[in-house]
Design a protein around this motif. Structure first.
Motif, PDB file in Angstrom:
ATOM      1  N   LEU A   1      54.294 -14.679  -2.225  1.00 44.93           N
ATOM      2  CA  LEU A   1      54.701 -13.388  -2.800  1.00 44.93           C
ATOM      3  C   LEU A   1      54.446 -13.371  -4.302  1.00 44.93           C
ATOM      4  O   LEU A   1      53.922 -12.386  -4.848  1.00 44.93           O
ATOM      5  CB  LEU A   1      56.183 -13.144  -2.505  1.00 44.93           C
ATOM      6  CG  LEU A   1      56.804 -11.901  -3.160  1.00 44.93           C
ATOM      7  CD1 LEU A   1      56.100 -10.632  -2.693  1.00 44.93           C
ATOM      8  CD2 LEU A   1      58.301 -11.832  -2.862  1.00 44.93           C
ATOM      9  N   PHE A   2      54.797 -14.451  -4.981  1.00 48.12           N
ATOM     10  CA  PHE A   2      54.574 -14.533  -6.421  1.00 48.12           C
ATOM     11  C   PHE A   2      53.086 -14.508  -6.741  1.00 48.12           C
ATOM     12  O   PHE A   2      52.650 -13.839  -7.687  1.00 48.12           O
ATOM     13  CB  PHE A   2      55.222 -15.806  -6.953  1.00 48.12           C
ATOM     14  CG  PHE A   2      55.100 -15.991  -8.443  1.00 48.12           C
ATOM     15  CD1 PHE A   2      55.585 -15.042  -9.319  1.00 48.12           C
ATOM     16  CD2 PHE A   2      54.500 -17.125  -8.962  1.00 48.12           C
ATOM     17  CE1 PHE A   2      55.482 -15.212 -10.698  1.00 48.12           C
ATOM     18  CE2 PHE A   2      54.384 -17.306 -10.331  1.00 48.12           C
ATOM     19  CZ  PHE A   2      54.874 -16.349 -11.206  1.00 48.12           C
TER      20      PHE A   2
ATOM     21  N   PHE B   1      57.901 -17.251  -0.565  1.00 43.39           N
ATOM     22  CA  PHE B   1      58.131 -16.764  -1.923  1.00 43.39           C
ATOM     23  C   PHE B   1      56.995 -17.187  -2.867  1.00 43.39           C
ATOM     24  O   PHE B   1      56.654 -16.447  -3.793  1.00 43.39           O
ATOM     25  CB  PHE B   1      59.485 -17.255  -2.435  1.00 43.39           C
ATOM     26  CG  PHE B   1      60.645 -16.595  -1.759  1.00 43.39           C
ATOM     27  CD1 PHE B   1      61.037 -15.315  -2.116  1.00 43.39           C
ATOM     28  CD2 PHE B   1      61.325 -17.235  -0.732  1.00 43.39           C
ATOM     29  CE1 PHE B   1      62.104 -14.689  -1.478  1.00 43.39           C
ATOM     30  CE2 PHE B   1      62.387 -16.627  -0.088  1.00 43.39           C
ATOM     31  CZ  PHE B   1      62.775 -15.346  -0.458  1.00 43.39           C
ATOM     32  N   GLU B   2      56.426 -18.364  -2.647  1.00 41.13           N
ATOM     33  CA  GLU B   2      55.270 -18.773  -3.444  1.00 41.13           C
ATOM     34  C   GLU B   2      54.139 -17.760  -3.305  1.00 41.13           C
ATOM     35  O   GLU B   2      53.562 -17.299  -4.296  1.00 41.13           O
ATOM     36  CB  GLU B   2      54.777 -20.152  -2.994  1.00 41.13           C
ATOM     37  CG  GLU B   2      55.649 -21.313  -3.403  1.00 41.13           C
ATOM     38  CD  GLU B   2      55.339 -21.833  -4.795  1.00 41.13           C
ATOM     39  OE1 GLU B   2      54.325 -21.416  -5.386  1.00 41.13           O
ATOM     40  OE2 GLU B   2      56.114 -22.667  -5.293  1.00 41.13           O
TER      41      GLU B   2
ATOM     42  N   ILE C   1      63.149 -14.618  -6.938  1.00 42.76           N
ATOM     43  CA  ILE C   1      61.898 -14.482  -7.686  1.00 42.76           C
ATOM     44  C   ILE C   1      62.135 -14.684  -9.181  1.00 42.76           C
ATOM     45  O   ILE C   1      61.209 -15.018  -9.935  1.00 42.76           O
ATOM     46  CB  ILE C   1      61.266 -13.105  -7.416  1.00 42.76           C
ATOM     47  CG1 ILE C   1      60.846 -13.009  -5.941  1.00 42.76           C
ATOM     48  CG2 ILE C   1      60.055 -12.856  -8.288  1.00 42.76           C
ATOM     49  CD1 ILE C   1      59.761 -13.993  -5.553  1.00 42.76           C
TER      50      ILE C   1
ATOM     51  N   PHE D   1      60.168 -23.907  -7.751  1.00 45.02           N
ATOM     52  CA  PHE D   1      59.905 -22.504  -8.057  1.00 45.02           C
ATOM     53  C   PHE D   1      59.726 -22.292  -9.568  1.00 45.02           C
ATOM     54  O   PHE D   1      58.829 -21.565 -10.008  1.00 45.02           O
ATOM     55  CB  PHE D   1      61.042 -21.624  -7.552  1.00 45.02           C
ATOM     56  CG  PHE D   1      61.053 -21.417  -6.060  1.00 45.02           C
ATOM     57  CD1 PHE D   1      59.972 -21.772  -5.279  1.00 45.02           C
ATOM     58  CD2 PHE D   1      62.160 -20.861  -5.428  1.00 45.02           C
ATOM     59  CE1 PHE D   1      59.977 -21.585  -3.900  1.00 45.02           C
ATOM     60  CE2 PHE D   1      62.183 -20.662  -4.053  1.00 45.02           C
ATOM     61  CZ  PHE D   1      61.094 -21.023  -3.287  1.00 45.02           C
TER      62      PHE D   1
ATOM     63  N   ALA E   1      51.778 -10.968  -6.331  1.00 46.73           N
ATOM     64  CA  ALA E   1      52.206 -10.138  -7.457  1.00 46.73           C
ATOM     65  C   ALA E   1      51.362 -10.424  -8.696  1.00 46.73           C
ATOM     66  O   ALA E   1      50.948  -9.503  -9.415  1.00 46.73           O
ATOM     67  CB  ALA E   1      53.684 -10.381  -7.749  1.00 46.73           C
TER      68      ALA E   1
ATOM     69  N   GLY F   1      56.242 -21.092 -11.555  1.00 48.55           N
ATOM     70  CA  GLY F   1      56.106 -20.007 -12.519  1.00 48.55           C
ATOM     71  C   GLY F   1      55.441 -20.470 -13.799  1.00 48.55           C
ATOM     72  O   GLY F   1      54.591 -19.778 -14.364  1.00 48.55           O
TER      73      GLY F   1
ATOM     74  N   PHE G   1      60.837 -17.983 -10.544  1.00 45.45           N
ATOM     75  CA  PHE G   1      59.424 -18.000 -10.929  1.00 45.45           C
ATOM     76  C   PHE G   1      59.238 -17.341 -12.292  1.00 45.45           C
ATOM     77  O   PHE G   1      58.488 -17.834 -13.135  1.00 45.45           O
ATOM     78  CB  PHE G   1      58.583 -17.256  -9.891  1.00 45.45           C
ATOM     79  CG  PHE G   1      58.513 -17.916  -8.549  1.00 45.45           C
ATOM     80  CD1 PHE G   1      57.537 -18.867  -8.279  1.00 45.45           C
ATOM     81  CD2 PHE G   1      59.398 -17.579  -7.545  1.00 45.45           C
ATOM     82  CE1 PHE G   1      57.455 -19.471  -7.046  1.00 45.45           C
ATOM     83  CE2 PHE G   1      59.327 -18.167  -6.293  1.00 45.45           C
ATOM     84  CZ  PHE G   1      58.346 -19.122  -6.041  1.00 45.45           C
TER      85      PHE G   1
ATOM     86  N   SER H   1      64.045  -9.982  -3.694  1.00 41.59           N
ATOM     87  CA  SER H   1      65.012 -11.079  -3.714  1.00 41.59           C
ATOM     88  C   SER H   1      65.164 -11.651  -5.121  1.00 41.59           C
ATOM     89  O   SER H   1      64.179 -11.941  -5.805  1.00 41.59           O
ATOM     90  CB  SER H   1      64.564 -12.201  -2.771  1.00 41.59           C
ATOM     91  OG  SER H   1      65.437 -13.313  -2.879  1.00 41.59           O
TER      92      SER H   1
END
Length: 320
Positions: free
Chosen positions: A120-121, A117-118, A162, A37, A124, A41, A165, A159
């Motif tokens: 989601l990032f 989560f990847e 994040i 993660f 964003a 980032g 990241f 969460s």
């Protein structure tokens, strides 16, 4: 974009740690996901610079989904044909959006929880590149929704995991590093010395996710910081095998549970055999499928946009 050997080596370390965790049935090594993660980032901060939102989103899609859907095809088809049919888990697995029917859905490919989560990032970042004002409005709307009607969706979107990241993103802005060796050693000891593990669904619990971000995320940040400051060391020939494994880390990560589960209970169920088989299968998938697919997509993009840099990778995949 220049490949950073330090990042590729860390990607190898993260992938091998996760494989070790599952092959040896131990909590030690599960924190490799958190290292992924932070790396993600960092990479996204580099590849998103001066890139239009649409081009960024398209590159992320091609790098994440084709090889992922290939890896997830077997459990998806089994669930649809012989399981419960088109269940919410099927929807979550296909879309990598985890909230269906008002509940968190475990993916049919278990390791895909991290891709929730990847993605989601990436979403964003796409919104941020498109319009910073729109990104701030969207963030404010999520915060209001979380205060007014909290639920699994807002818990996922907010969460604390994040933050890992975000920390990697911040590392990309650094231009000098003090005591990188010390940071690297301390980070490695703290991250992989722990046998603690967390269930992925608990990442929707702010308290548990915050604890993971502190226990695993902070040492992962120290590791990436230290390795970046020692890029000259990782660029030496000794690191070439690990760089190669780092190139294949996405395939290794996606595929490793198949050979591990297949060998469990067999005459070849020794943990080291499961570990080596998982790495070998991942390397083969990378060479025979992931890399040719990436080369094809890169050639296709260059033919349409000659000035565009080659396809960059997600945090769980090669850099170039």
């Amino acid at each position: 974009m220049k490949k950073l050997c330090s990042i590729q080596v860390l990607r190898a370390v993260a992938a091998l740690a996760v494989v070790y965790c599952h092959a040896f049935a131990t909590g030690r090594g599960s924190a490799g996901v958190d290292l992924f993660f932070v790396i993600s980032g960092f990479i996204i901060a580099r590849v998103s610079k001066d890139r239009p939102a649409a081009a960024f989103a398209k590159a992320r899609f091609w790098r994440i989904y084709p090889i992922y859907l290939w890896a997830a095809a077997a459990p998806l088809l089994w669930e649809i044909a012989f399981g419960s049919g088109l269940t919410p888990r099927v929807g979550a697995t296909l879309t990598l959006w985890p909230i269906w029917g008002g509940h968190y859905q475990q993916p049919l490919l278990p390791v895909a929880w991290s891709l929730y989560f990847e993605v989601l990032f990436y979403v964003a970042m796409t919104v941020w590149l498109f319009s910073r004002r729109a990104a701030l409005v969207a963030a404010a709307a999520v915060l209001v929704a979380a205060l007014d009607r909290p639920g699994p969706a807002t818990a996922f979107l907010l969460s604390p995991i994040i933050l890992e990241f975000a920390a990697g993103f911040a590392l990309a802005r650094l231009r000098s590093f003090r005591l990188p060796g010390l940071a690297l050693v301390i980070g490695l000891v703290l991250l992989f010395g722990s046998t603690r593990s967390f269930d992925n669904a608990t990442m929707l619990d702010p308290a548990v996710a915050s604890l993971r971000a502190l226990d695993f995320g902070l040492p992962a940040v120290m590791i990436v910081y230290g390795a970046l400051g020692l890029e000259w060391l990782f660029a030496a020939r000794w690191a070439n095998p690990l760089v190669g494994i780092g190139d294949a880390s996405y395939s290794i990560y996606l595929m490793h549970l198949f050979p591990i589960n297949a060998l469990t209970g067999s005459s070849a169920e020794m943990p080291i055999v499961r570990f080596l088989a998982a790495v070998a299968i991942g390397l083969a998938v990378h060479r025979l499928l992931e890399r040719p697919l990436g080369d094809w997509v890169a050639r296709r993009r260059r033919s349409r946009q000659p000035e565009t840099v080659g396809l960059e990778a997600p945090g769980l995949a090669p850099q170039g």
